[in-house]
Design an enzyme around this catalytic site. Structure first.
Site, PDB file in Angstrom:
ATOM      1  N   LYS A 171       0.838  -1.205   0.000  1.00  0.00           N
ATOM      2  CA  LYS A 171       0.000   0.000   0.000  1.00  0.00           C
ATOM      3  C   LYS A 171       0.877   1.262   0.000  1.00  0.00           C
ATOM      4  O   LYS A 171       0.569   2.252  -0.685  1.00  0.00           O
ATOM      5  CB  LYS A 171      -0.922  -0.015   1.236  1.00  0.00           C
ATOM      6  N   LYS A 239      -0.725  11.539   5.634  1.00  0.00           N
ATOM      7  CA  LYS A 239      -0.434  10.476   6.613  1.00  0.00           C
ATOM      8  C   LYS A 239       0.264   9.304   5.924  1.00  0.00           C
ATOM      9  O   LYS A 239       1.256   8.767   6.420  1.00  0.00           O
ATOM     10  CB  LYS A 239      -1.762  10.044   7.262  1.00  0.00           C
TER      11      LYS A 239
HETATM   12  P1  NAD Z   1     -12.733   8.008   8.037  1.00  0.00           P
HETATM   13  O1  NAD Z   1     -12.088   9.046   8.874  1.00  0.00           O
HETATM   14  O2  NAD Z   1     -13.865   8.389   7.137  1.00  0.00           O
HETATM   15  O3  NAD Z   1     -13.277   6.792   8.975  1.00  0.00           O
HETATM   16  C1  NAD Z   1     -12.648   6.324  10.120  1.00  0.00           C
HETATM   17  C2  NAD Z   1     -13.729   5.913  11.115  1.00  0.00           C
HETATM   18  O4  NAD Z   1     -13.109   5.314  12.262  1.00  0.00           O
HETATM   19  C3  NAD Z   1     -14.554   7.099  11.627  1.00  0.00           C
HETATM   20  O5  NAD Z   1     -15.933   6.819  11.466  1.00  0.00           O
HETATM   21  C4  NAD Z   1     -14.155   7.210  13.104  1.00  0.00           C
HETATM   22  O6  NAD Z   1     -15.224   7.666  13.913  1.00  0.00           O
HETATM   23  C5  NAD Z   1     -13.776   5.776  13.420  1.00  0.00           C
HETATM   24  N1  NAD Z   1     -12.858   5.659  14.545  1.00  0.00           N
HETATM   25  C6  NAD Z   1     -11.679   6.307  14.734  1.00  0.00           C
HETATM   26  N2  NAD Z   1     -11.098   5.910  15.901  1.00  0.00           N
HETATM   27  C7  NAD Z   1     -11.944   4.998  16.446  1.00  0.00           C
HETATM   28  C8  NAD Z   1     -11.916   4.232  17.638  1.00  0.00           C
HETATM   29  N3  NAD Z   1     -10.910   4.353  18.513  1.00  0.00           N
HETATM   30  N4  NAD Z   1     -12.946   3.393  17.900  1.00  0.00           N
HETATM   31  C9  NAD Z   1     -13.981   3.282  17.012  1.00  0.00           C
HETATM   32  N5  NAD Z   1     -14.070   3.987  15.873  1.00  0.00           N
HETATM   33  C10 NAD Z   1     -13.070   4.829  15.595  1.00  0.00           C
HETATM   34  O7  NAD Z   1     -11.551   7.311   7.199  1.00  0.00           O
HETATM   35  P2  NAD Z   1     -11.672   6.468   5.848  1.00  0.00           P
HETATM   36  O8  NAD Z   1     -11.602   7.377   4.681  1.00  0.00           O
HETATM   37  O9  NAD Z   1     -12.807   5.482   5.981  1.00  0.00           O
HETATM   38  O10 NAD Z   1     -10.273   5.671   5.910  1.00  0.00           O
HETATM   39  C11 NAD Z   1     -10.043   4.562   6.772  1.00  0.00           C
HETATM   40  C12 NAD Z   1      -8.697   3.962   6.398  1.00  0.00           C
HETATM   41  O11 NAD Z   1      -8.710   3.536   5.024  1.00  0.00           O
HETATM   42  C13 NAD Z   1      -7.516   4.948   6.518  1.00  0.00           C
HETATM   43  O12 NAD Z   1      -6.381   4.291   6.984  1.00  0.00           O
HETATM   44  C14 NAD Z   1      -7.316   5.419   5.085  1.00  0.00           C
HETATM   45  O13 NAD Z   1      -5.989   5.856   4.831  1.00  0.00           O
HETATM   46  C15 NAD Z   1      -7.661   4.165   4.305  1.00  0.00           C
HETATM   47  N6  NAD Z   1      -8.113   4.380   2.931  1.00  0.00           N
HETATM   48  C16 NAD Z   1      -9.015   5.357   2.638  1.00  0.00           C
HETATM   49  C17 NAD Z   1      -9.419   5.549   1.307  1.00  0.00           C
HETATM   50  C18 NAD Z   1     -10.395   6.636   0.928  1.00  0.00           C
HETATM   51  O14 NAD Z   1     -10.556   6.900  -0.274  1.00  0.00           O
HETATM   52  N7  NAD Z   1     -11.084   7.280   1.864  1.00  0.00           N
HETATM   53  C19 NAD Z   1      -8.911   4.731   0.297  1.00  0.00           C
HETATM   54  C20 NAD Z   1      -8.028   3.710   0.643  1.00  0.00           C
HETATM   55  C21 NAD Z   1      -7.628   3.545   1.957  1.00  0.00           C
END
Ligand code: NAD
Length: 297
Positions: A171, A239
């Protein structure tokens, strides 16, 4: 069918968990934002109360959290997944985190008699919604075979890359290509526009040649439309570049092009771009050149 716990129901985790519910899995879900959790409970999941309790209820626990400290806290912290995990359970982290943290988490999980996979994804919000994510997996072959039917409900290109941490290394490599290509597309369109050549026509011409890429297609279009609604937030890609550069430093490796793009992302953060799509990187180059690509008509 295995009972699944799903922790982290954000932009990615929400549609991913919904696919698992639709496929007939019994899900226990947890998010620290109650309204977000309630939405998935209304779609048919059980409400979790702590990572420990989610693990106690589940054969397989999936996390989709923002960053390395979040995964460490949810898994290794007080009332964490590790406390509730049973021997024979499977833990799968699908967040993008440091490979070294992924290895530490898998080691801890294995010491409980369970197994772990790092399985970060590529394909963005649209890939999550359409269940077409690329999933890059690190861990044992047996754990991969067990998880594959679950991955197939969320993604299409599912590759077992190697041992624990290999998924996160893959990744990180992916994020280098995406970041550097966004910068290249930004510079190309900016050069064209400043030279008085229609950047929309330049994009169209380049899409038929060797410079063709999905980033030129999709993010090039965002730049021309001035549409920087996320998508993938700048703060998350910054990040990911920290993960890339931290890992390179651990390995004694210079990645000067990645480092340069990461600096531009830092500038974007300081200029109010944290919540914008990562294609908004073009705005930092526009600022340096004191020239803005005009919005396409
Ligand atoms: P996001 O911020 O939309 O979602 C994260 C969720 O986790 C939130 O709803 C938050 O409330 C919850 N959360 C955080 N800490 C918590 C805890 N201690 N207990 C319970 N819930 C908790 O992020 P996202 O866009 O869904 O991304 C998630 C992961 O996927 C990241 O590592 C990101 O880099 C990766 N990612 C994102 C994308 C994208 O296009 N958004 C694409 C590929 C990978």
């Amino acid at each position: 069918m295995e009972c699944i716990g799903f922790i982290g129901l954000g932009i990615m985790g929400k549609p991913m968990s919904q696919h698992l519910i639709k496929a007939g899995y019994a899900l226990t879900v947890l998010d620290r934002t109650p309204e977000v959790q309630q939405e998935i409970v209304a779609a048919g999941a059980h409400a979790g109360t702590s990572p420990k309790q989610v693990a106690e209820q589940s054969d397989v626990v999936v996390t989709m959290l923002p960053d390395s400290p979040d995964v460490s806290e949810v898994v290794l912290g007080k009332n964490g997944v590790l406390e509730g995990l049973r021997p024979g359970s499977l833990f799968i982290d699908m967040s993008t985190i440091l490979p070294s943290v992924a290895r530490r988490v898998t080691d801890a999980v294995r010491q409980k008699g369970a197994d772990g996979l790092d399985a970060p994804v590529s394909g963005g919000q649209v890939g999550a919604q359409n269940a077409t994510l690329s999933i890059m997996v690190g861990g044992s072959a047996a754990a991969f075979a067990r998880a594959k039917p679950i991955f197939e409900k969320m993604g299409k290109n599912i590759v077992h890359v190697g041992e624990a941490g290999a998924g996160q290394v893959t990744k990180a490599a992916n994020q280098v290509v995406v970041a550097v290509t966004i910068a290249a597309v930004s510079e190309a369109l900016l050069l064209a526009a400043k030279a008085g050549v229609d950047p929309a026509k330049v994009r169209e011409a380049l899409l038929g040649g060797f410079a063709q890429s999905r980033i030129l297609d999709l993010h090039g279009n965002r730049m021309l439309q001035r549409n920087f609604q996320p998508g993938f937030k700048m703060k998350l890609h910054r990040k990911d570049m920290s993960i890339v550069l931290h890992t390179a430093r651990e390995l004694g490796l210079a990645l000067p092009t990645s480092a340069g793009v990461a600096e531009l992302m830092n500038a974007a953060m300081g200029n109010g771009g944290a919540e914008l799509d990562h294609s908004a990187l073009v705005m930092m180059l526009e600022k340096l050149g004191n020239f803005e690509i005009p919005k396409a008509g």
